[in-house]
Design an enzyme around this catalytic site. Structure first.
Site, PDB file in Angstrom:
ATOM      1  N   ASP A   1      -1.092  -4.309  10.676  1.00 19.71           N
ATOM      2  CA  ASP A   1      -0.650  -3.584   9.491  1.00 19.71           C
ATOM      3  C   ASP A   1       0.653  -2.849   9.797  1.00 19.71           C
ATOM      4  OD1 ASP A   1      -1.167  -2.263   6.823  1.00 19.71           O
ATOM      5  OD2 ASP A   1      -1.215  -0.496   8.116  1.00 19.71           O
TER       6      ASP A   1
ATOM      7  N   GLU B   1       2.724  -7.842   9.765  1.00 21.82           N
ATOM      8  CA  GLU B   1       3.245  -7.459   8.458  1.00 21.82           C
ATOM      9  C   GLU B   1       4.585  -6.795   8.775  1.00 21.82           C
ATOM     10  OE1 GLU B   1       1.735  -5.072   4.485  1.00 21.82           O
ATOM     11  OE2 GLU B   1       1.299  -4.201   6.443  1.00 21.82           O
TER      12      GLU B   1
END
Length: 729
Positions: free
Chosen positions: A386, A424
Site C-alpha cells: 500500500d 502501489e
C-alpha cells in the site's frame, strides 16, 4: 491454581551473572606442594551461559527455547531509559502476575532490552506487555512520547489479545490503561502446524489476480454459510471451489495484519501489529494463526497463489491526538517521520496522521522480519504494498529516486527476492512513481494509467484510441523494453476496478458518488471516477434497455482487461455486478454495503458466465500475456487497413499472430462509438475466422465455449455500438 491477583516482581541481579573461576581444592593443595618442574595444577572453568540469565538481544520479540524450557524477550528502543516487562494471566488483565524490571547494565545490549524467563517463572501467564520510560521532549512536538504508565504492545508479538474492556479512548489519554490495552500472546510455536508438503503454486501467462476482503467475501447471509464461519478464513476455504470455477489463479487479500478493531477502518488499513493475523477473521479467534495457515494451505492445494495487501507506511496510532498502543510509547522518535511543526508534528504522507520512518535501519529490519515471517511461517507467496512510494522516502521526507535502502534490502534478501512483489507506486504526499520512476527492481506495479485510459475510452471520451493501444500492448511507455531498461509487460498489473473506488457495476450506473453514509457530507472519495451511468442514474426505476447497456459495458471492460498484455486484476464481486450503491470510498462500511451479496450471482448469471469464459479464453491463449511485448506480431488496424488516430476516433482493431507462442491468431474489433461500424477483417478471404466474442449479443451468444465457435463468412463484420468482437484463426 495461581492466584491471578498475585504479582511476582523479579529484579534480575547482574551480580549473579559474574563468571567465577574456581580452583579445585585438591589441585590447590597439590599446587602448593609442587616445585618447579613438577606438574602444575590448573584452573577449572565454571562456564556460565550469559544469555540464559540476561537474555539475548536477538531475535526481537518472544522466542521459545525448548532446550532451556525458557522464553527470551527482546525489545528495541533507542531512546528509552527504563523498560519493565509485565506478564498477565488470562483471567486477569488488570494486574500482572509477574513484573520484571530490566536492569540496563545487564539487560540492555546497544539499543535492545532483553531478558529470559524459565517456564516455571511465568506462573501460568499467557499475555505480556511493556512499560517504557524515557526523556520527555519540551514543547508540543512529541519527538519523544514516553508514558511510564502506559501498557505497550510488543511490535514483534506473534499474536494479539484484546481484553473485554479494551479501549482505544483509554490509549488516547495520558496515564495508565491497564485492563484496556492490547496484549501480546507469547505461546505460539510454529512447529505445531503440519504443512504436509505444502508448495507455493506459481503462475505466469495464466496469472489472474482476484482482490478480495476476507470478511466481506462471505459475511453476508447470502453466502449460504453457517454464521460462525461467515467472514472468516474458514469461510474463504469453503469458497475455493467457486474461485476454481471462476478461473482466478491468485488471490490478493486486503489487509489481514492485526488492525485496530475500534478505529472504524473496515478495509484494514490501520495496522496495529505486523506479525499477527487479524483476530475477527478467525472463526476461533484463539486459533487465528492456525486458521490462517489452513486457508493458505487449502488455496495452495487448489493451485491458487496468496498475496497479502500490506501496510508498512503508517500505523493505527495516527497523529499526536491518536492512541498510544505500541510504537509511540516504545520509541516515537525512531518509528515515525517527525517534523518541526508543533501544530503538525507527524509527517503525513499516507493521509492517516503518521508515516513510518522506513529509512531507519531498525524500522527497515522490522519490515523485513515481518515480510520474512509471512513467507516462511505463513507460506504466503507475495505482497502488494500500500502506498509503496512512502517506502522510498528518506528521514527528511524527501524521495530517494535511486536505490532506497528498504527496497534494496528486499531485492537482495534470499527469501523475499523470490516472493511476488507488487507496488502501489504513489502516496498521499504527491509522489507518483508509476513505471520506471519507481526504483523497485523486478517489482510489479498497479497501473493506474491503464485503469483511467480504459475507463475513459469505454465511456466514450474522445482522443483515447492511442492511449488504449498503449495499454493493450503492455504499457511500454511506462515499462520500456529499450536495451537500457529491458522492462517486461508483466510488470504492469492491469486493472479497472479495485477496492478503492466504484465497483464495476457502479462504474456503469452512477455519474456521481453517493458517500453520505461515510459521515463526511459526501466530500470524501474521488470526485471523478470516469464513470458513466448509461443514461440513467442509479437503480431506482432503471429500464431494461439501460440494464442491457450496463451489462454490455461491463463485458466490454472485462474484454479489454483480459485481452491486454500484462497481468490482469479485478475485484471480488465484479463478476456478478456487485454494487455499493454508488459509494466510491466505503472504507468504514462494515455492513451490507461492502459485503458481497451472493444473490446477485443468480441474478446476473449471464455476466458471471461471460467473465468465467473470457478468463478461460485468455488462459488458453498465451499469445495474449507474454513475457515480452508483442512487437512485430501485432498489426494495428481500424475499420479499414489503417488505424484512425484522430481526436474524434472511437474505434480500432488489431491482428495478433500467435505463431511464436504456438497459438491461434486473434483479430479484435473495438467500437466505442454510438453507431454501428463495419470493419474489414484482416486476411479474411485467405483463411476462415471464427467468432468467439461479440458483446452486443445476449447470453449465451455473447461468448461461445471452446468448440462452439461460429465461422465468419466474408471479409467484413458489422460491430454494433459500444461492442467488442474477438475472432480466432
Amino acid at each position: 491454581m495461581v492466584d491471578p491477583s498475585a504479582k511476582q516482581e523479579l529484579f534480575l541481579d547482574r551480580s549473579a551473572l559474574i563468571v567465577e573461576l574456581t580452583l579445585s581444592p585438591t589441585r590447590a593443595k597439590r599446587h602448593m606442594l609442587e616445585k618447579p618442574g613438577m606438574n602444575k595444577g590448573h584452573w577449572e572453568p565454571k562456564i556460565i551461559n550469559w544469555p540464559s540469565f540476561e537474555g539475548s538481544p536477538m531475535p526481537l520479540g518472544v522466542t521459545y527455547l525448548p532446550e532451556e524450557g525458557a522464553y527470551n524477550f527482546a525489545l528495541y528502543s533507542k531512546n528509552a531509559t527504563e523498560v519493565t516487562l509485565l506478564l498477565f494471566h488470562e483471567e486477569n488483565h488488570l494486574r500482572p502476575v509477574v513484573e520484571v524490571w530490566l536492569e540496563p547494565l545487564s539487560h540492555k545490549t546497544k539499543r535492545v532490552w532483553h531478558c529470559r524467563l524459565k517456564a516455571n517463572d511465568l506462573h501460568g501467564a499467557r499475555h505480556y506487555a511493556y512499560r517504557v520510560n524515557g526523556p520527555m521532549t519540551d514543547g508540543a512536538s512529541p519527538r519523544n512520547a514516553f508514558d511510564p504508565e502506559k501498557l505497550l504492545l510488543d511490535p514483534y508479538a506473534k499474536g494479539v489479545y484484546f481484553p473485554p474492556t479494551f479501549s482505544r479512548e483509554a490509549a488516547k489519554r495520558p496515564g495508565a490503561n491497564a485492563g484496556q490495552a492490547p496484549l501480546g500472546i507469547f505461546r505460539f510455536h510454529a512447529a505445531d502446524f503440519d504443512w504436509n508438503g505444502d508448495k507455493s503454486p506459481l503462475h505466469f501467462s495464466d496469472a489472474i489476480i482476484y482482490e478480495l476482503h476476507v470478511k466481506g467475501f462471505t459475511a453476508s447471509h447470502s453466502s449460504g454459510m453457517a454464521e460462525p464461519v461467515r467472514g472468516t478464513y474458514v469461510g474463504l476455504i469453503e469458497k475455493i471451489p467457486y474461485l476454481q470455477e471462476l478461473g482466478v489463479t491468485i488471490v490478493e487479500l486486503m489487509p489481514v495484519h492485526q488492525f485496530d478493531p475500534q478505529e472504524g477502518n473496515y478495509w484494514g488499513y490501520m495496522t496495529l501489529n505486523f506479525f499477527s493475523p487479524h483476530l475477527t477473521y478467525a472463526s476461533r479467534p484463539e486459533e487465528a494463526n492456525t486458521e490462517f495457515k489452513e486457508m493458505v494451505k487449502a488455496l495452495h492445494a487448489a493451485g491458487i497463489e496468496v498475496i497479502l495487501d500490506v501496510v508498512y507506511n503508517h500505523t493505527a496510532e495516527a497523529d499526536q491526538w491518536g492512541p498510544t498502543y505500541s510504537f509511540k510509547g516504545i520509541d516515537n522518535a525512531s518509528f515515525y517521520l517527525l517534523t518541526h511543526d508543533t501544530a503538525h508534528p507527524y509527517a503525513d504522507f499516507a493521509g492517516t496522521g503518521n508515516t513510518l520512518n522506513c529509512a531507519d535501519p531498525f524500522i527497515r529490519n522490522l519490515i523485513l522480519d515481518s515480510l520474512r515471517y509471512w513467507v516462511t511461517e505463513m507460506h504466503v507467496d507475495g505482497f502488494r504494498f500500500d502506498l509503496a512510494s512512502i517506502l522510498t522516502r528518506s528521514e527528511d521526507g524527501s524521495i530517494d529516486w535511486n536505490d532506497p535502502p528498504l527496497l534494496s534490502a528486499i531485492r537482495t534478501d534470499p527469501v523475499l527476492s523470490r516472493a511476488r512483489l507488487i507496488a502501489e507506486p504513489w502516496d498521499a504526499g504527491g509522489a507518483y512513481q508509476l513505471g520506471t520512476s519507481f526504483p523497485g527492481m523486478f517489482w510489479h506495479q498497479w497501473n493506474g494509467k491503464f485503469r483511467d485510459d480504459i475507463r475513459r475510452f469505454v465511456r466514450g471520451d474522445l482522443s483515447f484510441v492511442p492511449p488504449v493501444m498503449r495499454r493493450l500492448y503492455g504499457s511500454d511507455d511506462l515499462f520500456p523494453d529499450r536495451i537500457e531498461e529491458a522492462r517486461r509487460p508483466f510488470y504492469s498489473i492491469n486493472y479497472i476496478i479495485a477496492h478503492d473506488g466504484l465497483t464495476l457495476y457502479d462504474l456503469v450506473s452512477y455519474n456521481e458518488r453517493r458517500n453520505e453514509a461515510n459521515g463526511h457530507q459526501n466530500t470524501d472519495g474521488p470526485s471523478d471516477d470516469y464513470s458513466w451511468n448509461c443514461g440513467f442514474e442509479g437503480d431506482d426505476g432503471v429500464s431494461p434497455d439501460v440494464m442491457a447497456l450496463r451489462k454490455r459495458q461491463a463485458k466490454n471492460f472485462f474484454c479489454l482487461l483480459m485481452l491486454s498484455n500484462g497481468i490482469p486484476m479485478f475485484a471480488a464481486g465484479d463478476e456478478f455486478l456487485h454494487t455499493q450503491g454508488g459509494n466510491n470510498n466505503p472504507y468504514n462500511q462494515d455492513n451490507e454495503t461492502t459485503w458481497l451479496n451472493w444473490d446477485r450471482l443468480s441474478k446476473n448469471r449471464d455476466v458471471f458466465r461471460f467473465v468465467k469464459l473470457i478468463i478461460s479464453f485468455r488462459k488458453a491463449h498465451p499469445t495474449i500475456c507474454r513475457s515480452r511485448f508483442w512487437r512485430e506480431e501485432i498489426r494495428w488496424r481500424g475499420v479499414g487497413s489503417t488505424t484512425d488516430l484522430s481526436y474524434h476516433s472511437q474505434s480500432l482493431a488489431y491482428y495478433l499472430s500467435g505463431k511464436s507462442q504456438q497459438d491461434d491468431d486473434l483479430y479484435v474489433m473495438i467500437n466505442a462509438y454510438t453507431e454501428p461500424l463495419t470493419f474489414t477483417i484482416f486476411d479474411g478471404l485467405q483463411k476462415p475466422w471464427s467468432r468467439v466474442v461479440d458483446t452486443s449479443f445476449e447470453s449465451p451468444e455473447d461468448i461461445l465455449e471452446a468448440g462452439n465457435e461460429v465461422t465468419v463468412v466474408g471479409s467484413r463484420y458489422r460491430v454494433e455500438p459500444r461492442s467488442i468482437v474477438v475472432l480466432t484463426q
